[in-house]
Design an enzyme around this catalytic site. Structure first.
Site, PDB file in Angstrom:
ATOM      1  N   LYS A  18       0.747  -1.232   0.154  1.00 63.79           N
ATOM      2  CA  LYS A  18      -0.008   0.040   0.116  1.00 63.79           C
ATOM      3  C   LYS A  18       0.879   1.324  -0.129  1.00 63.79           C
ATOM      4  O   LYS A  18       0.714   2.253  -0.945  1.00 63.79           O
ATOM      5  CB  LYS A  18      -0.814   0.001   1.294  1.00 63.79           C
ATOM      6  CG  LYS A  18      -2.043   0.981   1.310  1.00 63.79           C
ATOM      7  CD  LYS A  18      -3.162   0.709   2.080  1.00 63.79           C
ATOM      8  CE  LYS A  18      -3.236   0.553   3.410  1.00 63.79           C
ATOM      9  NZ  LYS A  18      -3.158   1.978   3.996  1.00 63.79           N
ATOM     10  N   SER A  19       2.023   1.089   0.686  1.00 65.03           N
ATOM     11  CA  SER A  19       2.843   2.457   1.075  1.00 65.03           C
ATOM     12  C   SER A  19       3.264   2.722  -0.486  1.00 65.03           C
ATOM     13  O   SER A  19       3.404   3.849  -0.931  1.00 65.03           O
ATOM     14  CB  SER A  19       3.812   2.290   2.039  1.00 65.03           C
ATOM     15  OG  SER A  19       3.328   2.332   3.189  1.00 65.03           O
ATOM     16  N   ASP A  77       1.856  -0.884  11.907  1.00 66.85           N
ATOM     17  CA  ASP A  77       0.780  -1.511  11.190  1.00 66.85           C
ATOM     18  C   ASP A  77       0.370  -2.776  11.680  1.00 66.85           C
ATOM     19  O   ASP A  77      -0.751  -3.285  11.555  1.00 66.85           O
ATOM     20  CB  ASP A  77       0.947  -1.146   9.850  1.00 66.85           C
ATOM     21  CG  ASP A  77       0.861   0.343   9.296  1.00 66.85           C
ATOM     22  OD1 ASP A  77       0.570   1.200  10.119  1.00 66.85           O
ATOM     23  OD2 ASP A  77       1.327   0.413   8.274  1.00 66.85           O
ATOM     24  N   LYS A  85      -4.493   5.857  14.589  1.00 64.40           N
ATOM     25  CA  LYS A  85      -4.306   5.410  13.205  1.00 64.40           C
ATOM     26  C   LYS A  85      -5.699   5.286  12.814  1.00 64.40           C
ATOM     27  O   LYS A  85      -6.612   6.074  13.135  1.00 64.40           O
ATOM     28  CB  LYS A  85      -3.759   3.958  13.385  1.00 64.40           C
ATOM     29  CG  LYS A  85      -2.276   3.860  13.545  1.00 64.40           C
ATOM     30  CD  LYS A  85      -1.667   4.507  12.649  1.00 64.40           C
ATOM     31  CE  LYS A  85       0.186   4.845  12.564  1.00 64.40           C
ATOM     32  NZ  LYS A  85       0.794   5.378  11.757  1.00 64.40           N
ATOM     33  N   SER A 128       7.471   9.595  11.762  1.00 60.18           N
ATOM     34  CA  SER A 128       6.215   9.252  10.784  1.00 60.18           C
ATOM     35  C   SER A 128       6.677   9.393   9.391  1.00 60.18           C
ATOM     36  O   SER A 128       7.331  10.562   8.864  1.00 60.18           O
ATOM     37  CB  SER A 128       5.321  10.267  11.230  1.00 60.18           C
ATOM     38  OG  SER A 128       4.542  10.399  10.227  1.00 60.18           O
ATOM     39  N   ARG A 179      -7.530  -3.064   9.642  1.00 59.05           N
ATOM     40  CA  ARG A 179      -6.449  -4.153  10.152  1.00 59.05           C
ATOM     41  C   ARG A 179      -7.118  -4.712  11.550  1.00 59.05           C
ATOM     42  O   ARG A 179      -6.906  -5.620  11.684  1.00 59.05           O
ATOM     43  CB  ARG A 179      -5.270  -3.324  10.548  1.00 59.05           C
ATOM     44  CG  ARG A 179      -4.315  -2.793   9.390  1.00 59.05           C
ATOM     45  CD  ARG A 179      -2.974  -2.495   9.499  1.00 59.05           C
ATOM     46  NE  ARG A 179      -2.479  -1.507   8.453  1.00 59.05           N
ATOM     47  CZ  ARG A 179      -2.036  -2.103   7.319  1.00 59.05           C
ATOM     48  NH1 ARG A 179      -2.026  -3.208   7.124  1.00 59.05           N
ATOM     49  NH2 ARG A 179      -1.518  -1.174   6.392  1.00 59.05           N
TER      50      ARG A 179
HETATM   51  C1  S3P Z   1       2.690   5.053   5.904  1.00 67.69           C
HETATM   52  C2  S3P Z   1       3.201   5.469   7.103  1.00 67.69           C
HETATM   53  C3  S3P Z   1       2.975   4.938   8.603  1.00 67.69           C
HETATM   54  C4  S3P Z   1       1.934   3.713   8.669  1.00 67.69           C
HETATM   55  C5  S3P Z   1       0.848   3.866   7.361  1.00 67.69           C
HETATM   56  C6  S3P Z   1       1.465   4.063   6.111  1.00 67.69           C
HETATM   57  C7  S3P Z   1       3.139   5.370   4.866  1.00 67.69           C
HETATM   58  O1  S3P Z   1       2.225   6.080   9.215  1.00 67.69           O
HETATM   59  O2  S3P Z   1       1.114   3.540   9.638  1.00 67.69           O
HETATM   60  O3  S3P Z   1      -0.034   2.800   7.243  1.00 67.69           O
HETATM   61  O4  S3P Z   1       2.840   4.945   3.495  1.00 67.69           O
HETATM   62  O5  S3P Z   1       4.096   6.415   4.654  1.00 67.69           O
HETATM   63  P1  S3P Z   1       2.884   7.069   9.976  1.00 67.69           P
HETATM   64  O6  S3P Z   1       4.021   7.580   8.922  1.00 67.69           O
HETATM   65  O7  S3P Z   1       2.036   8.069  10.254  1.00 67.69           O
HETATM   66  O8  S3P Z   1       3.628   6.473  11.246  1.00 67.69           O
END
Ligand code: S3P
Length: 428
Positions: free
Chosen positions: A21-22, A311, A338, A164, A383
């Site tokens: 996803k990221s 996550d 979250k 983050s 999740r």
């Molecule tokens: C993500 C970063 C994380 C993660 C999220 C996806 C990303 O959040 O929890 O599901 O793709 O950059 P944070 O950066 O706010 O911790």
């Protein structure tokens, strides 16, 4: 979704775990940084990332999808859309677009569903506004709907106080379109943005926890990428294999970036039998993960590298509940903001299942115990729904608002069924 106890072991290879996803979000958004078409294979076709693709189109990109590859033709200049940019349930989409759009010419409005619109956005709006951005929104720009009047910033230095990747990515995107920046983070958060920007030719350097980024002088090179499968999505099945007697599964083509597989390392500390088989490495390490039923899982204390497992915390809580003895997770306050308050929601649901569990302000304590059937509410959190579906393989589970699973993993129930689970997956 209703899940019934599984009466056989899991013995299969799973090659259709949802794509990462990221990385998918970043593929769509970063395609705007080039002047040539980006080509993306195995893009995640789930609610969150399809919303991102739609926003990229509203910003002027043309998207061609032949089923196996998505080609994104960026506009010469980002277009001012005449409609609201709907991010759905996705914090990543909203926060990365905040950074990107804060430095464009034009007016933009970002909004999401009721869950996303209650999540904190000041972590990005405030530093950008301090640097001269014009972001406004509900609760002094802490909540969406947010409106952005784009402008350019001076070169800036920013010392991040929370680990983050979303904050980091947003500020880097704003700086890339302005006059560059120095950004530091308190600990390394997932680093896909840095890797991908460097791969596209941006002038970006990392020195330990400090990143120096120079402004973009010319469009970056387009992306040509095969998105690996998501270790966070695969993790549900890793936990399932560990707790269902006799199981042995292989999860194929998974992203093995160290900032994304820490939860598997915690399982190993608990006594799980897990093997990583690296198969390729271009921008990221990718490979297969093999997991065997591990009857002697023992409790563990987790206090470090929390952003690397954030996550997976709800699914890790399921492993804690099935282990012998006490487990504790701390320094994880971010879980409260979250897709849901994952500390409260996970612990309440575990208690409903009869598990001895308690909340801490920044984490939880779980004593391994026999779980029983319960009807739990996902609180609109994909999740949470998937984690309790996994526990349901042991004791049965009714999961309300399970439709949110489709934000990240639309074929989740299909894989459960392929494993032999009885699932009634009408939305409740
Ligand atoms: C993500 C970063 C994380 C993660 C999220 C996806 C990303 O959040 O929890 O599901 O793709 O950059 P944070 O950066 O706010 O911790």
């Amino acid at each position: 979704m209703r899940i019934y106890p599984l009466e056989k072991s899991l013995n299969l290879t799973i090659d259709d775990i949802a794509a990462d996803k990221s990385i998918s979000h970043r593929c769509a958004i970063f395609s705007l940084l080039s002047d040539k078409p980006s080509r993306i294979r195995n893009y995640l076709r789930a609610g969150d990332t399809l919303n991102t693709l739609k926003i990229v189109q509203l910003l002027g990109a043309k998207v061609e999808d032949n089923g196996s590859e998505i080609a994104i033709m960026p506009p010469q200049k980002i277009k001012e859309p005449n409609e609201i940019l709907e991010c759905g349930n996705s914090g990543t989409a909203m926060r990365l677009f905040m950074g990107l759009l804060a430095a464009q010419e034009g007016f933009f409005v970002l909004s999401g569903d009721r869950y996303l619109n209650s999540r904190p956005m000041a972590r990005i709006a405030k530093p950008l506004n301090d640097m001269g951005a014009k972001i406004d929104g509900v609760n002094n720009a802490n909540n969406a709907p947010l409106c952005i009047r784009g402008s350019k910033f001076e070169r800036f230095s920013f010392e991040g106080k929370i680990a983050s990747a979303q904050v980091k990515s947003a500020l880097l995107l704003a700086a890339l379109y302005s006059n560059g920046c120095k950004f530091s983070e308190p600990e390394l958060s997932r680093d896909h943005t840095e890797r991908m920007l460097a791969g596209m030719g941006a002038d970006i350097k990392r020195d330990d926890l400090e990143i120096t980024l120079e402004p973009m002088k010319a469009p970056l090179a387009p992306l040509d990428i095969d998105v690996p499968n998501d270790p966070s999505s695969a993790f549900f099945f890793a936990v399932a294999a560990l707790i269902i007697p006799g199981s042995h599964i292989i999860l194929k083509n998974i992203l093995l970036n160290k900032t994304r597989i820490e939860a598997y390392k915690i399982l190993e500390k608990m006594g799980a039998e897990i093997k990583f088989h690296k198969t390729s490495s271009k921008y990221e390490d990718i490979g297969d993960i093999e997991v065997r039923y591990s009857p002697n899982l023992k409790g563990v204390e987790v206090s470090e590298n929390i952003s690397w497992l954030i996550d997976e915390a709800p699914a890790l809580a399921i492993a804690f509940a099935c282990a012998k003895g006490q487990s504790k997770l701390i320094n994880a306050k971010e879980l409260r903001v979250k897709e849901s308050d994952r500390i409260a929601v996970t612990i309440n649901a575990l208690k409903q299942c009869g598990v001895d569990a308690s909340e801490l302000e920044d984490g939880f304590i779980i004593n391994g115990s026999e779980a029983k059937f319960a009807t739990i509410d996902s609180h609109g959190d994909h999740r949470i729904a998937m984690s309790f579906a996994v526990l349901g393989l042991k004791c049965g589970m009714q999961i309300e608002k399970s439709e949110f699973i489709a934000t990240s993993f639309p074929n989740f129930a299909e894989i459960l069924k392929k494993m032999g689970a009885r699932v009634e997956d009408r939305a409740c």
